[in-house]
Design an enzyme around this catalytic site. Structure first.
Site, PDB file in Angstrom:
ATOM      1  N   TYR A 111      -4.908 -22.471   3.297  1.00 17.15           N
ATOM      2  CA  TYR A 111      -5.686 -22.759   4.346  1.00 17.15           C
ATOM      3  C   TYR A 111      -5.774 -21.474   5.259  1.00 17.15           C
ATOM      4  CZ  TYR A 111      -6.875 -24.859   9.213  1.00 17.15           C
ATOM      5  OH  TYR A 111      -7.257 -25.026  10.380  1.00 17.15           O
ATOM      6  N   LYS A 148      -9.511 -19.493   6.002  1.00 14.75           N
ATOM      7  CA  LYS A 148      -9.653 -19.289   7.398  1.00 14.75           C
ATOM      8  C   LYS A 148     -10.134 -17.748   7.724  1.00 14.75           C
ATOM      9  CE  LYS A 148     -10.090 -23.502   9.009  1.00 14.75           C
ATOM     10  NZ  LYS A 148     -11.350 -24.389   9.500  1.00 14.75           N
TER      11      LYS A 148
HETATM   12  N1  NAD Z   1      -6.151 -29.396  15.408  1.00 13.66           N
HETATM   13  C1  NAD Z   1      -5.800 -28.143  15.435  1.00 13.66           C
HETATM   14  O1  NAD Z   1      -5.010 -27.611  16.079  1.00 13.66           O
HETATM   15  C2  NAD Z   1      -6.771 -27.112  14.814  1.00 13.66           C
HETATM   16  C3  NAD Z   1      -6.181 -25.931  14.799  1.00 13.66           C
HETATM   17  C4  NAD Z   1      -6.864 -24.856  14.203  1.00 13.66           C
HETATM   18  C5  NAD Z   1      -8.107 -24.975  13.465  1.00 13.66           C
HETATM   19  N2  NAD Z   1      -8.533 -26.227  13.492  1.00 13.66           N
HETATM   20  C6  NAD Z   1      -9.718 -26.620  12.723  1.00 13.66           C
HETATM   21  O2  NAD Z   1     -10.534 -27.704  13.776  1.00 13.66           O
HETATM   22  C7  NAD Z   1     -11.447 -28.213  12.733  1.00 13.66           C
HETATM   23  C8  NAD Z   1     -11.305 -29.662  12.970  1.00 13.66           C
HETATM   24  O3  NAD Z   1     -10.229 -30.379  12.656  1.00 13.66           O
HETATM   25  P1  NAD Z   1      -9.856 -31.922  13.015  1.00 13.66           P
HETATM   26  O4  NAD Z   1      -8.605 -32.093  12.308  1.00 13.66           O
HETATM   27  O5  NAD Z   1     -10.066 -32.126  14.522  1.00 13.66           O
HETATM   28  O6  NAD Z   1     -11.052 -32.329  12.055  1.00 13.66           O
HETATM   29  P2  NAD Z   1     -11.087 -33.891  11.656  1.00 13.66           P
HETATM   30  O7  NAD Z   1     -10.338 -34.069  10.499  1.00 13.66           O
HETATM   31  O8  NAD Z   1     -10.950 -34.961  12.783  1.00 13.66           O
HETATM   32  O9  NAD Z   1     -12.485 -34.101  11.152  1.00 13.66           O
HETATM   33  C9  NAD Z   1     -13.737 -33.654  11.915  1.00 13.66           C
HETATM   34  C10 NAD Z   1     -14.772 -34.692  11.470  1.00 13.66           C
HETATM   35  O10 NAD Z   1     -15.417 -34.395  10.416  1.00 13.66           O
HETATM   36  C11 NAD Z   1     -15.404 -35.554   9.505  1.00 13.66           C
HETATM   37  N3  NAD Z   1     -15.572 -34.962   8.097  1.00 13.66           N
HETATM   38  C12 NAD Z   1     -14.425 -34.746   7.305  1.00 13.66           C
HETATM   39  N4  NAD Z   1     -14.792 -34.491   6.184  1.00 13.66           N
HETATM   40  C13 NAD Z   1     -16.180 -34.307   5.984  1.00 13.66           C
HETATM   41  C14 NAD Z   1     -17.164 -34.117   5.190  1.00 13.66           C
HETATM   42  N5  NAD Z   1     -16.660 -33.972   3.811  1.00 13.66           N
HETATM   43  N6  NAD Z   1     -18.382 -34.268   5.252  1.00 13.66           N
HETATM   44  C15 NAD Z   1     -18.841 -34.639   6.484  1.00 13.66           C
HETATM   45  N7  NAD Z   1     -17.958 -34.782   7.402  1.00 13.66           N
HETATM   46  C16 NAD Z   1     -16.674 -34.818   7.331  1.00 13.66           C
HETATM   47  C17 NAD Z   1     -14.492 -36.447   9.825  1.00 13.66           C
HETATM   48  O11 NAD Z   1     -14.938 -37.733   9.625  1.00 13.66           O
HETATM   49  C18 NAD Z   1     -14.253 -36.333  11.275  1.00 13.66           C
HETATM   50  O12 NAD Z   1     -15.290 -37.207  12.241  1.00 13.66           O
HETATM   51  C19 NAD Z   1     -11.176 -28.013  11.479  1.00 13.66           C
HETATM   52  O13 NAD Z   1     -11.893 -27.030  10.718  1.00 13.66           O
HETATM   53  C20 NAD Z   1      -9.526 -27.496  11.441  1.00 13.66           C
HETATM   54  O14 NAD Z   1      -9.133 -26.605  10.348  1.00 13.66           O
HETATM   55  C21 NAD Z   1      -7.805 -27.350  13.960  1.00 13.66           C
END
Ligand code: NAD
Length: 268
Positions: free
Chosen positions: A162, A166
């Protein structure tokens, strides 16, 4: 339209949110709608996009659900075409989709490596390229925002694939920014730290304890913190900003300078 909304230069702009159905995508969609955008909510779970669409309608803005899976290469061009047709154009795109798989480098398989590269880097290359091609074909300026992570900026034990993906995204937005600057397309990324989202990687109690000890802001961020950063980078407020990654992490990366813990936490 309020004066504040016109400040962003987004009134009437057509925005596509890839992964717009919940969490950071929902927050981004709502901020862009408040700033005057029509919003395409693209999600692999269309019911989620429909629910966000109802909130956007309550704000008096237009939105459209666009169903599809960005991990299926063959769907990417149709997704962009669908967004253009429903929105009546396309000016900016924020792509949220991504997730970390757990495992040390000695444990994870080649298949897991490939899955992480696809989910966090490859699809973004293909979607951003399709959006840029659409903008260039129509002779329009535009803005693209991707989601990286603090894990792409330093070692990320137990989620090494991951972190590598990124890190690749952070470099990719630099190259996209340079190659597409002549066509007035800006490309930037946001690097979230620890954000409270619907997807749980840990118990809330452990995550809060981590935040208290390691994050200078002493708390995890909210999806609105990411939505606000996305609004800024997508808007005219960031007119002269391209090829950059904006850390939204409560000071987490800066605190790597304190190997003994945060100042004040360890004092008797
Ligand atoms: N949560 C954290 O602390 C954190 C930290 C750093 C980075 N991130 C990044 O933030 C982003 C969002 O993470 P999250 O956990 O909130 O996301 P999530 O899993 O909630 O997904 C966001 C949306 O994307 C949709 N989705 C998933 N796969 C898909 C696909 N193949 N095609 C179309 N839509 C799709 C899901 O249905 C969802 O509504 C990611 O890129 C993650 O790597 C998160």
């Amino acid at each position: 339209m309020s004066q504040e909304a016109s400040f962003f230069g987004l009134t009437g702009k057509k925005a596509l949110i890839v992964g717009g159905g919940q969490g950071m995508g929902e927050s981004t969609a709502l901020f862009l709608a408040r700033a005057g955008c029509d919003v395409g909510l693209m999600d692999v779970v269309p019911a989620r996009a429909d629910a966000v669409g109802q909130k956007i309608a309550a704000l008096g803005r237009r939105s459209f659900t666009i169903a599809g899976d960005v991990l299926d290469d063959g769907q990417i061009q149709p997704i962009i075409a669908d967004a253009e047709a429903k929105l009546g154009g396309l000016d900016l795109m924020v792509s949220i989709v991504g997730a970390a798989a757990w495992g040390s480098l000695l444990e994870i398989s080649a298949e897991m490596w490939d899955q992480q590269m696809h989910l966090n880097l490859r699809y973004f290359f293909l979607v951003a390229k399709a959006v840029a091609q659409s903008l260039i074909r129509r002779g329009k300026p535009g803005a693209i925002v991707g989601i990286a992570s603090v894990d792409g900026q330093r070692a990320s034990p137990m989620r090494g694939a991951y972190g590598a993906a990124k890190a690749g995204l952070i470099n990719l937005v630099q190259t996209m920014a340079v190659e597409w600057a002549p066509q007035n397309i800006r490309v930037n990324a946001i690097a979230p730290g620890h954000i409270v989202t619907p997807r749980l990687y840990d118990t809330p109690q452990r995550a809060d304890a981590y935040a208290a000890s390691l994050i200078p802001a002493r708390a995890r961020g909210t999806t609105d913190d990411i939505g606000k950063a996305a609004l800024f980078l997508a808007s005219d407020m960031a007119r002269y900003i391209t090829g950059t990654t904006l850390d939204v992490d409560g000071g987490l990366l800066a605190a790597n300078l304190f190997p003994d813990g945060l100042p004040g936490n360890n004092q008797p």
